[in-house]
Motif scaffolding. Structure first.
Motif, short mmCIF file in Angstrom:
data_model
loop_
_atom_site.label_atom_id
_atom_site.label_comp_id
_atom_site.label_asym_id
_atom_site.label_seq_id
_atom_site.Cartn_x
_atom_site.Cartn_y
_atom_site.Cartn_z
N GLY A 196 36.87 55.73 31.39
CA GLY A 196 36.19 55.59 30.10
C GLY A 196 34.68 55.53 30.21
O GLY A 196 34.00 55.28 29.22
N ARG A 197 34.14 55.76 31.40
CA ARG A 197 32.69 55.73 31.59
C ARG A 197 32.08 57.12 31.60
O ARG A 197 30.93 57.28 32.04
N GLN A 198 32.83 58.13 31.15
CA GLN A 198 32.23 59.45 31.04
C GLN A 198 31.04 59.38 30.09
O GLN A 198 31.06 58.69 29.09
N ARG A 199 29.98 60.07 30.47
CA ARG A 199 28.73 59.97 29.73
C ARG A 199 28.85 60.67 28.38
O ARG A 199 29.54 61.69 28.23
N PHE A 200 28.16 60.12 27.42
CA PHE A 200 28.17 60.63 26.04
C PHE A 200 26.74 60.96 25.64
O PHE A 200 25.95 60.07 25.33
#
Length: 359
Positions: free
Chosen positions: A220-224
């Motif tokens: 859930g730490r994929q960059r946005f």
């Protein structure tokens, strides 16, 4: 007596292709506020894609050309949709390229949509225009083919800028869906993981890259990377005025976030007490039912606006929570500037009149 017809005739013309969408409507309103005679091209516009003579007439003598045309990527990547996503971008850009090349008085600037998805899945460092690494697979191949068509050949009278846009926040369907998920208690992080591999994300075009869909343990730490619609409009105005900037330009906030922070911020804004996390094994069937793709929320997009910042562009919405709150409210149509101005009559201060942003 000075007639309304004379007034319209003296207005500079802005031609916007693909103006019916969320971004197109905002840019149409902004250019009209700025004193342009705004004309549109599209499937249901006064000038349609099956009338090249009318397109050529409209483009000849225009001051600004903006192209946003292309089938939405918010769909399942079955073969028919994959082909149409690519075709709708490349062929419309080619049609406008032909019109610009043939024009006696070509537009001084052409802004063409592109996408920040052209960069690789990045968890280790951000991508800017100077040091960014391009990725592989379907979405990347589409973006590369799109830009290749846009920058093909020599158009000496027209400055070309490819707008590599991150996810756009505002009073549009994508942002409204995020708020809805948060209100329903589904505003937890989106977690990648194992799933039977498929080939919907395989490469496309003359030089396809990638094959099986990748999985990344992002937790859930994929960059946005994101940008507010006001800053899309503000950057478009800025780039029209800056004759020293051409080539690819990242349209993204200088403060990217990650998926967990995004969803937590949404829950805070709507006062949701909890948000259920969604793993890939949950997302895959859910996205199948919604007829869209998990890639849209699972790919790590880490993009910085190197050239805009170097050129002195001041973001109106640099903070994610403030941008989301503004999106929830729905700002007025006059975006990216406090009021209308006369086109091409803007003094660029010494603070922003830097050398070309060759990052």
């Amino acid at each position: 007596m000075f007639s309304k017809v004379d007034a319209v005739a003296q207005k500079p013309r802005a031609v916007i292709a693909g103006a019916s969408g969320f971004i197109g409507r905002a840019l149409t309103d902004a250019f009209a506020d700025d004193g342009y005679d705004v004309q549109t091209i599209g499937r249901s516009a006064p000038v349609t894609w099956d009338d090249p003579a009318a397109i050529a007439t409209l483009v000849d003598g225009a001051d600004v050309l903006v192209n946003l045309a292309g089938k939405s990527v918010n769909c399942r990547y079955i073969d028919a949709n994959r082909d149409e996503i690519l075709r709708s971008r490349v062929e419309t850009t080619r049609a406008l390229h032909d019109a610009v090349a043939e024009a006696r008085h070509p537009p001084r600037v052409w802004l063409n949509a592109s996408t920040a998805t052209i960069y690789r899945h990045a968890m280790d460092r951000p991508n800017d225009e100077a040091n960014g690494e391009l990725g592989a697979g379907f979405s990347v191949d589409v973006a590369k083919a799109w830009e290749r068509e846009f920058f093909a050949g020599d158009l000496p009278g027209t400055r070309r800028v490819a707008l590599r846009m991150a996810i756009v926040l505002g009073d549009g369907p994508a942002t409204r869906m995020l708020f809805t998920l948060a209100r329903l208690g589904l505003g937890g992080p989106h977690v990648d993981g194992w799933w039977p591999q498929h080939r919907r994300y395989r490469g496309i075009g003359p030089q396809p890259t990638g094959d099986l869909a990748p999985h990344h343990a992002t937790r859930g730490r994929q960059r946005f990377s994101w940008i507010h619609i006001d800053d899309v409009v503000g950057a478009a105005r800025f780039l029209c005025d800056r004759d020293d900037i051409e080539g690819p330009v990242n349209l993204a906030s200088p403060n990217p976030s990650d998926n967990r922070t995004l969803m937590r911020t949404l829950r805070h804004i709507v006062r949701a007490p909890f948000g259920l996390p969604a793993c890939r094994w949950m997302l895959e069937p859910a996205m199948w039912m919604l007829r869209t793709e998990p890639e849209l929320i699972l790919k790590s997009r880490w993009v910085l606006p190197g050239r805009l910042e170097d050129a002195g562009y001041a973001f109106r919405h640099p903070d994610l929570e403030e941008a989301l709150r503004s999106s929830k409210r729905g700002d007025p149509a006059k975006r990216g500037r406090s009021g209308p101005r006369s086109p091409r009559h803007v003094e660029i201060s010494s603070a922003t009149a830097t050398s070309p942003g060759a990052r």
